[in-house]
Design an enzyme around this catalytic site. Structure first.
Site, PDB file in Angstrom:
ATOM      1  N   GLY A 129       6.161  23.099  -6.809  1.00 20.46           N
ATOM      2  CA  GLY A 129       6.546  22.240  -5.775  1.00 20.46           C
ATOM      3  C   GLY A 129       7.965  22.188  -5.345  1.00 20.46           C
ATOM      4  N   GLY A 148       8.760  21.247  -1.758  1.00 23.83           N
ATOM      5  CA  GLY A 148       8.503  20.010  -1.471  1.00 23.83           C
ATOM      6  C   GLY A 148       9.739  19.212  -1.063  1.00 23.83           C
ATOM      7  N   GLN A 149       9.488  17.958  -0.976  1.00 22.37           N
ATOM      8  CA  GLN A 149      10.648  17.041  -0.824  1.00 22.37           C
ATOM      9  C   GLN A 149      11.264  16.851  -2.089  1.00 22.37           C
ATOM     10  OE1 GLN A 149      10.842  12.780   1.192  1.00 22.37           O
ATOM     11  NE2 GLN A 149       9.857  12.472  -1.025  1.00 22.37           N
ATOM     12  N   ASP A 150      10.570  16.541  -3.034  1.00 20.08           N
ATOM     13  CA  ASP A 150      11.177  16.199  -4.432  1.00 20.08           C
ATOM     14  C   ASP A 150      11.716  17.412  -5.058  1.00 20.08           C
ATOM     15  OD1 ASP A 150      10.317  13.813  -3.883  1.00 20.08           O
ATOM     16  OD2 ASP A 150       8.811  13.781  -5.709  1.00 20.08           O
ATOM     17  N   LEU A 188       5.821  19.477 -10.145  1.00 21.62           N
ATOM     18  CA  LEU A 188       5.795  18.429  -9.171  1.00 21.62           C
ATOM     19  C   LEU A 188       4.665  18.668  -7.847  1.00 21.62           C
ATOM     20  CD1 LEU A 188       9.672  18.295  -8.300  1.00 21.62           C
ATOM     21  CD2 LEU A 188       8.450  16.806  -9.943  1.00 21.62           C
ATOM     22  N   GLN A 236      -1.553  18.637  -4.007  1.00 25.21           N
ATOM     23  CA  GLN A 236      -2.196  17.995  -2.847  1.00 25.21           C
ATOM     24  C   GLN A 236      -1.704  16.563  -2.981  1.00 25.21           C
ATOM     25  OE1 GLN A 236      -2.806  16.706   0.033  1.00 25.21           O
ATOM     26  NE2 GLN A 236      -4.977  15.967  -1.066  1.00 25.21           N
ATOM     27  N   SER A 261       2.072   8.949 -10.557  1.00 25.50           N
ATOM     28  CA  SER A 261       2.202   8.290  -9.388  1.00 25.50           C
ATOM     29  C   SER A 261       1.671   7.015  -9.275  1.00 25.50           C
ATOM     30  CB  SER A 261       1.122   8.827  -8.127  1.00 25.50           C
ATOM     31  OG  SER A 261       1.123   8.065  -7.108  1.00 25.50           O
ATOM     32  N   GLU A 270      -0.146   5.557  -7.216  1.00 24.82           N
ATOM     33  CA  GLU A 270      -1.414   5.384  -6.805  1.00 24.82           C
ATOM     34  C   GLU A 270      -2.580   5.223  -8.006  1.00 24.82           C
ATOM     35  OE1 GLU A 270      -2.922   5.738  -3.363  1.00 24.82           O
ATOM     36  OE2 GLU A 270      -0.977   4.904  -3.273  1.00 24.82           O
ATOM     37  N   TYR A 280      -7.282  11.474  -4.947  1.00 25.23           N
ATOM     38  CA  TYR A 280      -5.745  11.831  -5.326  1.00 25.23           C
ATOM     39  C   TYR A 280      -5.508  10.996  -6.487  1.00 25.23           C
ATOM     40  CZ  TYR A 280      -0.509  11.752  -5.416  1.00 25.23           C
ATOM     41  OH  TYR A 280       0.640  11.857  -5.800  1.00 25.23           O
ATOM     42  N   LYS A 332      -4.425  12.087 -10.528  1.00 22.63           N
ATOM     43  CA  LYS A 332      -3.226  11.739 -11.126  1.00 22.63           C
ATOM     44  C   LYS A 332      -3.195  11.098 -12.288  1.00 22.63           C
ATOM     45  CE  LYS A 332      -0.065  13.750  -8.482  1.00 22.63           C
ATOM     46  NZ  LYS A 332       0.861  14.652  -8.993  1.00 22.63           N
ATOM     47  N   HIS A 356       8.340   7.508  -2.569  1.00 18.19           N
ATOM     48  CA  HIS A 356       9.873   7.792  -2.362  1.00 18.19           C
ATOM     49  C   HIS A 356       9.988   8.533  -1.164  1.00 18.19           C
ATOM     50  CE1 HIS A 356       7.972   9.987  -5.421  1.00 18.19           C
ATOM     51  NE2 HIS A 356       8.534  11.245  -5.156  1.00 18.19           N
TER      52      HIS A 356
HETATM   53  P1  GDR Z   1       0.627   6.785  -0.039  1.00 22.00           P
HETATM   54  O1  GDR Z   1       1.671   7.164   1.212  1.00 22.00           O
HETATM   55  O2  GDR Z   1      -0.885   6.920   0.264  1.00 22.00           O
HETATM   56  O3  GDR Z   1       1.321   5.509  -0.369  1.00 22.00           O
HETATM   57  O4  GDR Z   1       1.074   7.824  -1.003  1.00 22.00           O
HETATM   58  P2  GDR Z   1       1.327   7.168   2.875  1.00 22.00           P
HETATM   59  O5  GDR Z   1       2.827   7.330   3.518  1.00 22.00           O
HETATM   60  O6  GDR Z   1       0.570   8.259   3.440  1.00 22.00           O
HETATM   61  O7  GDR Z   1       0.834   5.852   3.065  1.00 22.00           O
HETATM   62  C1  GDR Z   1       1.357   4.373   3.131  1.00 22.00           C
HETATM   63  C2  GDR Z   1       0.347   3.348   3.464  1.00 22.00           C
HETATM   64  O8  GDR Z   1       0.628   3.353   4.988  1.00 22.00           O
HETATM   65  C3  GDR Z   1      -0.839   3.280   5.490  1.00 22.00           C
HETATM   66  N1  GDR Z   1      -0.717   3.886   6.776  1.00 22.00           N
HETATM   67  C4  GDR Z   1      -0.721   5.145   7.222  1.00 22.00           C
HETATM   68  N2  GDR Z   1      -0.549   6.059   6.309  1.00 22.00           N
HETATM   69  C5  GDR Z   1      -0.300   7.353   7.094  1.00 22.00           C
HETATM   70  N3  GDR Z   1      -0.270   8.496   6.236  1.00 22.00           N
HETATM   71  N4  GDR Z   1      -0.513   7.545   8.139  1.00 22.00           N
HETATM   72  C6  GDR Z   1      -0.885   6.471   9.034  1.00 22.00           C
HETATM   73  O9  GDR Z   1      -1.002   6.736  10.301  1.00 22.00           O
HETATM   74  C7  GDR Z   1      -0.890   5.194   8.581  1.00 22.00           C
HETATM   75  N5  GDR Z   1      -0.889   3.924   9.115  1.00 22.00           N
HETATM   76  C8  GDR Z   1      -1.000   2.923   7.833  1.00 22.00           C
HETATM   77  C9  GDR Z   1      -1.475   4.022   4.540  1.00 22.00           C
HETATM   78  O10 GDR Z   1      -3.018   3.385   4.898  1.00 22.00           O
HETATM   79  C10 GDR Z   1      -0.875   3.407   3.044  1.00 22.00           C
HETATM   80  O11 GDR Z   1      -1.551   2.316   2.777  1.00 22.00           O
HETATM   81  C11 GDR Z   1       2.524   8.298  -1.108  1.00 22.00           C
HETATM   82  C12 GDR Z   1       2.345   9.978  -1.361  1.00 22.00           C
HETATM   83  O12 GDR Z   1       3.360  10.685  -1.315  1.00 22.00           O
HETATM   84  C13 GDR Z   1       1.549  10.190  -2.641  1.00 22.00           C
HETATM   85  O13 GDR Z   1       1.742  11.496  -3.003  1.00 22.00           O
HETATM   86  C14 GDR Z   1       2.409   9.380  -3.819  1.00 22.00           C
HETATM   87  O14 GDR Z   1       1.980   9.790  -5.166  1.00 22.00           O
HETATM   88  C15 GDR Z   1       2.591   8.024  -3.692  1.00 22.00           C
HETATM   89  O15 GDR Z   1       3.106   7.798  -2.449  1.00 22.00           O
HETATM   90  C16 GDR Z   1       3.246   7.332  -4.498  1.00 22.00           C
END
Ligand code: GDR
Length: 329
Positions: free
Chosen positions: A9, A12-14, A83, A86, A128, A130, A152, A156, A182
């Site tokens: 990875g 990727g970002q990290d 890292l 998916q 994570s 998650e 996902y 993890k 992050h």
């Molecule tokens: P997350 O990150 O699922 O927490 O996992 P994400 O930014 O996708 O979602 C955060 C929260 O926002 C809500 N949400 C939306 N999310 C996305 N992507 N798009 C939208 O339009 C939207 N609207 C609301 C989501 O429902 C969610 O609650 C990230 C990833 O980087 C993982 O790989 C990592 O392990 C964890 O952070 C820590």
């Protein structure tokens, strides 16, 4: 002799922040990317383009044990940072099979290749927040039970226990970093923070008119990726391997992120944000808040950038990027 670090990875970002960090520390840095990425650097390797002449990349895939085994055999790293995954939670519901395959088998492949080819190598697994999913307590720490809410998250949890098992069964120096969300200007556009800051920049520059979002009530503990890679490295510099929560200890809703980002750009978010039920997840993680006391006490780690600074950093960066792109030739 220079230490050798191997990163999955890395594009990727990290991975990109970690590679920069390790180069500064004097490491030889190796990574794997898909073969197709090497053929289209601008598209796939934009995060590490500026350091490509300082690192060594091998084509390999987390779906092929042979490719991982051979690459670890060639590199024989001192430290391995796994890292690659998916990592988009939402997509994991759409394609459970490839998510579980890449994330669970991929982790197993890297662990097994390290054990066979570089048993003294220290191993880091990107676990994570998650995994906490439907949280059993708040804030969450290293003892909080898991209740994943997505394929996902499930993947993890499996990777977390595989990592622990390699530590216990084979004496591998293997650590889990339970990183909470992050972010950074290098975040993928599908994740909510980057989706918001990119939209704010576009709206500010009159390139777009609306931002469609799902659940704005979800709360996350958002930190800066550049700070989190330091915690990953610190875990591998200890005398004994262990698992650590990495977080900021602050939680904010998606709505607050939206408000702050639009406000910072001088815009009223209510004029532009549209709720789209299609963007809701089949099962949501409502609240995450990390307790990073163990990382603070044992690693001497603490976050540098907090919520406010993160929002500004990302909005500023997206506005500057788009201004450059739109500049007439
Ligand atoms: P997350 O990150 O699922 O927490 O996992 P994400 O930014 O996708 O979602 C955060 C929260 O926002 C809500 N949400 C939306 N999310 C996305 N992507 N798009 C939208 O339009 C939207 N609207 C609301 C989501 O429902 C969610 O609650 C990230 C990833 O980087 C993982 O790989 C990592 O392990 C964890 O952070 C820590």
């Amino acid at each position: 002799m220079k230490k050798r670090a191997f990163i999955t990875g890395i594009d990727g970002q990290d991975g990109s922040y970690l590679a920069e960090f390790l180069l500064k520390k004097g490491y030889e840095v190796y990574g794997i990317v898909r073969r197709i990425a090497l053929e289209d650097i601008d598209h796939h390797l934009w995060r590490i383009k500026h350091i490509l002449n300082k690192i060594t990349l091998y084509p390999a895939s987390l779906e092929s044990y042979a490719s991982i085994f051979n690459t670890v055999g060639k590199v024989r790293p001192d430290e391995c940072y796994h890292l690659g995954a998916q990592s988009f939670v939402s997509y994991s519901f759409e394609d459970e099979f490839s998510t579980l395959n890449a994330n669970i088998n991929g982790t197993h492949f890297v662990l097994s290749a390290v054990k066979e080819n570089a048993p003294k190598c220290k191993f880091y697994f990107a676990a994570s927040s998650e995994m906490f999913g439907k949280v059993k307590e708040t804030p969450q720490n290293e003892d909080t039970p898991f209740h994943p809410r997505s394929p996902y998250g499930v993947s993890k949890v499996a990777g977390f226990y595989m990592t622990q098992n390699y530590r216990e069964a084979y004496n591998l120096f293997a650590c889990n970093g339970v990183c909470f969300n992050h972010e950074s200007p290098r975040r993928g556009f599908e994740f909510v923070t980057r989706k918001i800051t990119n939209a704010v920049a576009k709206i500010k520059l009159k390139l777009d008119k609306e931002l469609r979002l799902g659940n704005m009530d979800a709360k996350r503990d958002w930190g800066f990726a550049g700070d989190y890679v330091k915690a990953m490295w610190l875990m591998l510099q200890q005398d004994v391997p262990d698992d650590y929560v990495v977080a900021t200890g602050e939680t904010h809703s998606v709505r607050e992120f939206v408000e702050r980002a639009f406000d910072y750009a001088g815009l009223d978010w209510k004029k532009y944000v549209v709720i789209d039920k299609k963007l809701y997840r089949p099962a949501e993680v409502n609240l995450l808040l990390g307790d990073f006391s163990k990382a603070k006490n044992k690693l001497g780690w603490k976050p540098g950038v907090k919520f406010e600074g993160l929002v500004k950093m990302m909005v500023d960066s997206d506005i500057q990027r788009l201004k450059k792109l739109c500049r007439p030739l």
